[in-house]
Scaffold this active site. Structure first.
Site, PDB file in Angstrom:
ATOM      1  N   SER A  16     -25.917  15.579  41.101  1.00 13.62           N
ATOM      2  CA  SER A  16     -25.447  16.789  40.422  1.00 13.62           C
ATOM      3  C   SER A  16     -26.436  17.164  39.335  1.00 13.62           C
ATOM      4  O   SER A  16     -26.657  16.396  38.388  1.00 13.62           O
ATOM      5  CB  SER A  16     -24.076  16.553  39.804  1.00 13.62           C
ATOM      6  OG  SER A  16     -23.744  17.619  38.931  1.00 13.62           O
ATOM      7  N   HIS A  41     -26.445  18.945  44.447  1.00 13.20           N
ATOM      8  CA  HIS A  41     -25.124  19.470  44.089  1.00 13.20           C
ATOM      9  C   HIS A  41     -25.254  20.342  42.836  1.00 13.20           C
ATOM     10  O   HIS A  41     -25.802  19.903  41.824  1.00 13.20           O
ATOM     11  CB  HIS A  41     -24.165  18.307  43.833  1.00 13.20           C
ATOM     12  CG  HIS A  41     -22.736  18.722  43.706  1.00 13.20           C
ATOM     13  ND1 HIS A  41     -21.929  18.977  44.788  1.00 13.20           N
ATOM     14  CD2 HIS A  41     -21.957  18.927  42.605  1.00 13.20           C
ATOM     15  CE1 HIS A  41     -20.712  19.306  44.369  1.00 13.20           C
ATOM     16  NE2 HIS A  41     -20.710  19.289  43.046  1.00 13.20           N
ATOM     17  N   ASP A  43     -23.232  22.950  40.072  1.00 21.51           N
ATOM     18  CA  ASP A  43     -21.895  23.126  39.503  1.00 21.51           C
ATOM     19  C   ASP A  43     -21.788  24.367  38.607  1.00 21.51           C
ATOM     20  O   ASP A  43     -21.832  24.253  37.379  1.00 21.51           O
ATOM     21  CB  ASP A  43     -21.520  21.895  38.668  1.00 21.51           C
ATOM     22  CG  ASP A  43     -21.246  20.672  39.516  1.00 21.51           C
ATOM     23  OD1 ASP A  43     -20.478  20.785  40.481  1.00 21.51           O
ATOM     24  OD2 ASP A  43     -21.791  19.598  39.199  1.00 21.51           O
ATOM     25  N   MET A  45     -19.808  26.798  36.415  1.00 24.26           N
ATOM     26  CA  MET A  45     -18.535  26.737  35.690  1.00 24.26           C
ATOM     27  C   MET A  45     -18.406  27.980  34.819  1.00 24.26           C
ATOM     28  O   MET A  45     -19.410  28.471  34.293  1.00 24.26           O
ATOM     29  CB  MET A  45     -18.474  25.482  34.822  1.00 24.26           C
ATOM     30  CG  MET A  45     -18.654  24.174  35.568  1.00 24.26           C
ATOM     31  SD  MET A  45     -18.559  22.770  34.423  1.00 24.26           S
ATOM     32  CE  MET A  45     -19.061  21.424  35.497  1.00 24.26           C
ATOM     33  N   HIS A  74     -20.733  24.046  44.204  1.00 24.10           N
ATOM     34  CA  HIS A  74     -19.314  23.783  43.929  1.00 24.10           C
ATOM     35  C   HIS A  74     -18.859  24.732  42.822  1.00 24.10           C
ATOM     36  O   HIS A  74     -19.172  24.536  41.647  1.00 24.10           O
ATOM     37  CB  HIS A  74     -19.181  22.314  43.510  1.00 24.10           C
ATOM     38  CG  HIS A  74     -17.837  21.932  43.002  1.00 24.10           C
ATOM     39  ND1 HIS A  74     -17.636  20.791  42.238  1.00 24.10           N
ATOM     40  CD2 HIS A  74     -16.609  22.498  43.132  1.00 24.10           C
ATOM     41  CE1 HIS A  74     -16.364  20.687  41.919  1.00 24.10           C
ATOM     42  NE2 HIS A  74     -15.717  21.714  42.441  1.00 24.10           N
ATOM     43  N   MET A  76     -16.649  26.116  40.213  1.00 21.50           N
ATOM     44  CA  MET A  76     -15.518  25.842  39.319  1.00 21.50           C
ATOM     45  C   MET A  76     -15.268  27.096  38.502  1.00 21.50           C
ATOM     46  O   MET A  76     -15.450  27.129  37.280  1.00 21.50           O
ATOM     47  CB  MET A  76     -15.828  24.616  38.458  1.00 21.50           C
ATOM     48  CG  MET A  76     -15.698  23.319  39.235  1.00 21.50           C
ATOM     49  SD  MET A  76     -16.266  21.866  38.334  1.00 21.50           S
ATOM     50  CE  MET A  76     -17.992  21.852  38.856  1.00 21.50           C
ATOM     51  N   MET A 145     -11.766  15.704  44.133  1.00 19.72           N
ATOM     52  CA  MET A 145     -12.193  15.418  42.768  1.00 19.72           C
ATOM     53  C   MET A 145     -11.668  14.057  42.336  1.00 19.72           C
ATOM     54  O   MET A 145     -10.483  13.751  42.501  1.00 19.72           O
ATOM     55  CB  MET A 145     -11.682  16.489  41.809  1.00 19.72           C
ATOM     56  CG  MET A 145     -12.267  17.881  42.021  1.00 19.72           C
ATOM     57  SD  MET A 145     -14.073  17.954  41.860  1.00 19.72           S
ATOM     58  CE  MET A 145     -14.300  17.354  40.169  1.00 19.72           C
ATOM     59  N   GLY A 150     -15.098  19.813  35.008  1.00 15.45           N
ATOM     60  CA  GLY A 150     -15.512  20.520  33.807  1.00 15.45           C
ATOM     61  C   GLY A 150     -16.631  19.863  33.033  1.00 15.45           C
ATOM     62  O   GLY A 150     -17.425  20.554  32.405  1.00 15.45           O
ATOM     63  N   ASP A 181     -16.392  13.592  44.027  1.00 17.72           N
ATOM     64  CA  ASP A 181     -17.154  14.078  42.879  1.00 17.72           C
ATOM     65  C   ASP A 181     -16.486  13.599  41.604  1.00 17.72           C
ATOM     66  O   ASP A 181     -15.337  13.948  41.326  1.00 17.72           O
ATOM     67  CB  ASP A 181     -17.209  15.607  42.915  1.00 17.72           C
ATOM     68  CG  ASP A 181     -18.052  16.202  41.794  1.00 17.72           C
ATOM     69  OD1 ASP A 181     -18.572  15.435  40.958  1.00 17.72           O
ATOM     70  OD2 ASP A 181     -18.186  17.442  41.752  1.00 17.72           O
ATOM     71  N   GLY A 182     -17.222  12.786  40.824  1.00 16.83           N
ATOM     72  CA  GLY A 182     -16.743  12.380  39.525  1.00 16.83           C
ATOM     73  C   GLY A 182     -16.704  10.881  39.334  1.00 16.83           C
ATOM     74  O   GLY A 182     -15.993  10.172  40.035  1.00 16.83           O
TER      75      GLY A 182
END
Length: 227
Positions: A16, A41, A43, A45, A74, A76, A145, A150, A181-182
């Site tokens: 990521s 990846h 992200d 947001m 991804h 968000m 997730m 976030g 993810d995470g």
């Protein structure tokens, strides 16, 4: 690029870039790919769906020339539908929306595919798998997730491992990737792999150290833990 599902199950690591050095994203992407990253990846947001504000379509378009593998985007953001075309045109290979981000998931998936991307659905920790039961034929990737979305650097939520296993059972022999993810690390990756996850998103666990040699060592450690 065109990314196709391979029925042979193999571990994929998707660093990521949220944990990369934003001042030199292109170089960071090239470094992790050269050291063995399978996907990249990304992200976006919006500071609304999640309590953080990161990047938009223009940044995705700017890094696209540097991504030689698969750009896994991804979203968000909420609402997401308004921006699907922009992120697709920016060069997303896989475009994932949250099931919680809009009222018409089936419509969102159809739109993503119409723009030429693979369609993914992300599920927050407390969102049940039942929300995707009736649109599996339009899904190319399920993202479970394992933290609250976030921010990077959060601890892995162990209770979600059973959900990953249930998602693998739901997928059956369908051509759908299963991504987590995470909080993915050499300690948690084997839990996800053994539960059925194919794609492991890792941020700080990959970019810790800050050099290509560190990135290789970090990714090798994740792979070795799942062997």
């Amino acid at each position: 690029m065109t990314v196709e599902f391979d029925p042979k199950r193999e571990l994929k690591i998707a660093p990521s870039i949220l944990s990369a050095d934003f001042a030199r994203l292109g170089e960071e992407i090239r470094d992790v790919e050269e050291q063995g990253a399978d996907w990249i990846h990304v992200d976006p947001m919006d500071g609304h769906f999640v309590p953080n504000l990161t990047i938009g379509p223009n940044v995705v378009a700017a890094i696209r020339p540097h991504v030689k593998t698969v750009m896994d985007v991804h979203l968000m953001i909420s609402p997401a539908d308004t921006y699907l075309e922009a992120f697709a045109k920016a060069g997303s290979d896989i475009l994932t929306v949250h099931a919680e981000a809009g009222p018409h998931l089936d419509r969102s998936l159809q739109a993503i595919r119409s723009y030429g991307c693979k369609a993914g659905v992300a599920l927050n920790i407390t969102t049940p798998l039942s929300v995707i039961e009736y649109c599996l034929d339009k899904i190319d990737l399920i993202l479970v997730m394992t933290i609250n979305p976030g921010f990077g650097g959060q601890k892995f939520t162990h209770s979600v491992v059973d959900k990953v296993a249930a998602a693998r059972k739901m997928i059956g022999d369908r051509p759908i990737w299963l991504e987590v993810d995470g909080g993915v690390s050499p300690e948690t990756a084997p839990l996800c792999w053994n539960a059925g996850a194919d794609v492991h998103v890792a941020g700080s666990a990959v970019f810790n150290g800050g050099t290509p040699e560190d990135y290789k060592r970090n990714m090798d450690a994740i792979r070795a833990s799942c062997a």
